[in-house]
Design an enzyme around this catalytic site. Structure first.
Site, mmCIF file in Angstrom:
data_model
loop_
_atom_site.group_PDB
_atom_site.id
_atom_site.type_symbol
_atom_site.label_atom_id
_atom_site.label_comp_id
_atom_site.label_asym_id
_atom_site.label_seq_id
_atom_site.Cartn_x
_atom_site.Cartn_y
_atom_site.Cartn_z
ATOM 1 N N GLU A 37 0.793 -1.227 0.000
ATOM 2 C CA GLU A 37 0.000 0.000 0.000
ATOM 3 C C GLU A 37 0.829 1.283 0.000
ATOM 4 O O GLU A 37 0.626 2.162 0.846
ATOM 5 C CB GLU A 37 -0.981 -0.006 1.178
HETATM 6 C C1 GCB Z 1 -4.378 -2.925 5.387
HETATM 7 C C2 GCB Z 1 -2.950 -3.168 5.690
HETATM 8 C C3 GCB Z 1 -2.752 -4.057 6.880
HETATM 9 C C4 GCB Z 1 -3.729 -3.679 7.979
HETATM 10 C C5 GCB Z 1 -5.130 -3.899 7.444
HETATM 11 C C6 GCB Z 1 -6.196 -3.518 8.481
HETATM 12 O O1 GCB Z 1 -4.742 -2.504 4.324
HETATM 13 O O2 GCB Z 1 -2.231 -3.647 4.579
HETATM 14 O O3 GCB Z 1 -1.417 -3.906 7.325
HETATM 15 O O4 GCB Z 1 -3.510 -4.413 9.147
HETATM 16 O O5 GCB Z 1 -5.323 -3.103 6.328
HETATM 17 O O6 GCB Z 1 -6.720 -4.384 9.140
HETATM 18 O O7 GCB Z 1 -6.445 -2.327 8.624
#
Ligand code: GCB
Length: 504
Positions: free
Chosen positions: A304
């Site tokens: 991301e």
């Molecule tokens: C995401 C991330 C991850 C987070 C997840 C969340 O997009 O890549 O590291 O833990 O969302 O649960 O917010």
């Protein structure tokens, strides 16, 4: 080469009492200028004797040959309790003989210098132990908790020399190998020329008390759960995992998307030349370390990043090109949560990896919108890029034990329903160009506190203590169904060792 030292030991049920005669002390093994120590902790081969009289191992003399030749074996971490590691209910309450075996290569000096004394010490084995060294009954001990040892010098000391056409060999290294090919077409991910569908998880190296850190019992438990789930893949979100994890993946036939710690690249100022050089250096380190693992089928250079920025486009292009130059044999990706029309890094990846949290971070509670939103997501990306797509994250926070029907956020029912909505669309697209789905997350994990986290991230399908939430059963049914439909079902079902894995 130094001879292998095969060690097998067995333990039996309840402690029956003991009679110890005091013969001097027993020093804790410490290294010193005159003493070397070799740890035998780690993965052992294991087999419980389920025969009616529990004596088949003795009758068939399992200690005479490699244990795997006697029948199916399991990997068992030592030290640990075999009852707690496995998903096999029979082992939970098993009473009887169990067999452990470990093959050990000893340093040359120990085996060739006849004045060196080699002592085998068992820290403790519950409750009765018999130890064979190279097939020879060497030591018996009754009672758990306490150490026992034996001088095994005469069993391991043999004069050997190794010679090659270039002269005497002075260094030995064993590298387990697996051979497979990986390729990507417009709509498929191919392993050994056959379409491969990733049905798996994202993980974290995290557990209660230990936090982040390598731990054999935890690792074996997680692999037992991956098998229980029918998963065939995971992404090392968001950093390279311990090398032992990849060794297990090679042996179990679990496919890995190996990610570097390129996480949190969210602001424009991060996309500068200094970060770029650093990022490329880190990719060099990751590739150098992990390139020999057949389980690793793709590199992920980031999670991301703010890939809608022009500067990110150039940056990602450079990191991806550099990674491809380091390893032309594997596809390269980064994981995006940007919009298809805005993403500046997607032109450079081989596979599009998409994170989306429909009905979680927006349109809360509107599960009915998922199918339409997800369909649009897939179709827009595919129309723009004609590259295979993996749904690399999706999920919902779920507090184990919270229930509500109709489903409300944070309940087990909501997580299940959200997954079901995703699965409808994944099933429509997976026969076209969607080549994988990875749930966020395998298990609950600790995070910084924030208003969106309830004692950490609770999107696990297992709790942080590795117990299943309702969604785990849903996913289990789905993954085994997909596994049984695909050509690789055999390897998924039986991939305990290399011979059965995808990489054999
Ligand atoms: C995401 C991330 C991850 C987070 C997840 C969340 O997009 O890549 O590291 O833990 O969302 O649960 O917010």
């Amino acid at each position: 080469m130094a001879p292998g030292l095969a060690v097998a030991w067995a333990v039996l049920g309840p402690l029956l009492g003991c009679a110890l005669a005091l013969q001097g002390g027993m020093l804790y093994p410490r290294e010193s200028p005159s003493r070397e120590r070799k740890e035998l902790d780690g993965l052992w081969s294991f087999r419980a004797d389920f025969s009616d009289n529990r004596r088949r191992g003795f009758e068939e003399q399992w200690y005479r040959r490699p244990l795997r030749e006697s029948g199916p074996t399991l990997d068992m971490p030592v030290p640990s309790s075999f009852n707690d590691i496995s998903q096999d209910w029979r082992l939970r309450h098993f009473v009887g003989w169990v067999w452990y075996e470990r093959e050990v290569i000893l340093p040359e000096r120990w085996t060739q210098d006849l004045s060196t004394r080699v002592v085998l010490r068992i820290g403790s084995a519950h409750a009765y132990a018999i130890v064979w060294v190279n097939g020879v009954d060497t030591l018996e001990h009754e009672g758990g908790y306490l150490p026992f040892e034996a001088d095994i010098s005469n069993l391991v000391q043999v004069r050997l020399t190794a010679q090659t056409s270039l002269g005497p060999v002075s260094d030995f290294y064993t590298l387990p190998v697996g051979i497979r090919t990986v390729a990507v077409t417009e709509s498929q991910f191919l392993i050994n020329g056959k379409p491969f569908y990733f049905h798996g998880v994202n993980k974290h190296e995290d557990a209660d008390i230990r936090g982040k850190g390598f731990d054999w019992p935890l690792l074996v438990k997680d692999f037992n759960l991956l098998r229980w789930l029918g998963a065939n893949a995971f992404r090392t979100s968001h950093y390279p995992y311990a090398e032992e994890v990849l060794q297990m993946c090679d042996r179990y036939g679990i496919v890995v998307i190996d990610e570097c710690p390129g996480v949190g690249l969210a602001l424009p100022q991060f996309f500068n030349n200094v970060s770029l050089q650093n990022h490329m250096r880190v990719m060099e380190e990751v590739v150098r370390r992990d390139k020999n693992h057949p389980a690793v089928v793709m590199w992920s250079v980031a999670n991301e990043p703010a890939s809608q920025l022009e500067s990110a486009g150039y940056y990602l292009k450079m990191v991806i090109a550099h990674t491809k130059a380091l390893d032309p044999s594997r596809p390269v990706t980064f994981v995006t949560n940007s919009n298809y029309a805005a993403d500046k890094g997607a032109p450079y990846v081989d596979v599009i990896c998409l994170n989306s949290y429909y009905s979680w971070y927006h349109d809360y509670g509107h599960l009915e919108l998922i199918q339409q939103q997800l369909t649009t997501q897939f179709e827009s990306w595919y129309k723009t890029y004609q590259k295979p797509i993996i749904q690399s994250e999706y999920g919902a926070e779920t507090i184990v034990g919270f229930h509500q029907d109709p489903p409300l956020m944070f309940t087990e029912e909501y997580q299940k329903s959200l997954l079901e909505q995703y699965h409808v669309v994944l099933d429509q697209k997976r026969r076209k160009y969607v080549v994988g789905e990875l749930i966020w997350n395998f298990a609950d994990f600790m995070t910084e506190q924030s208003p969106t986290r309830v004692l950490g991230n609770k999107k696990g399908i297992f709790t942080r203590q590795r117990q299943p939430k309702s969604a785990a059963f849903l996913l289990r049914e789905r993954y085994w169904k997909i596994a049984n439909e695909t050509r690789y079902s055999h390897s998924v079902a039986k991939s305990q060792c290399l011979e059965n894995s995808l990489f054999a």
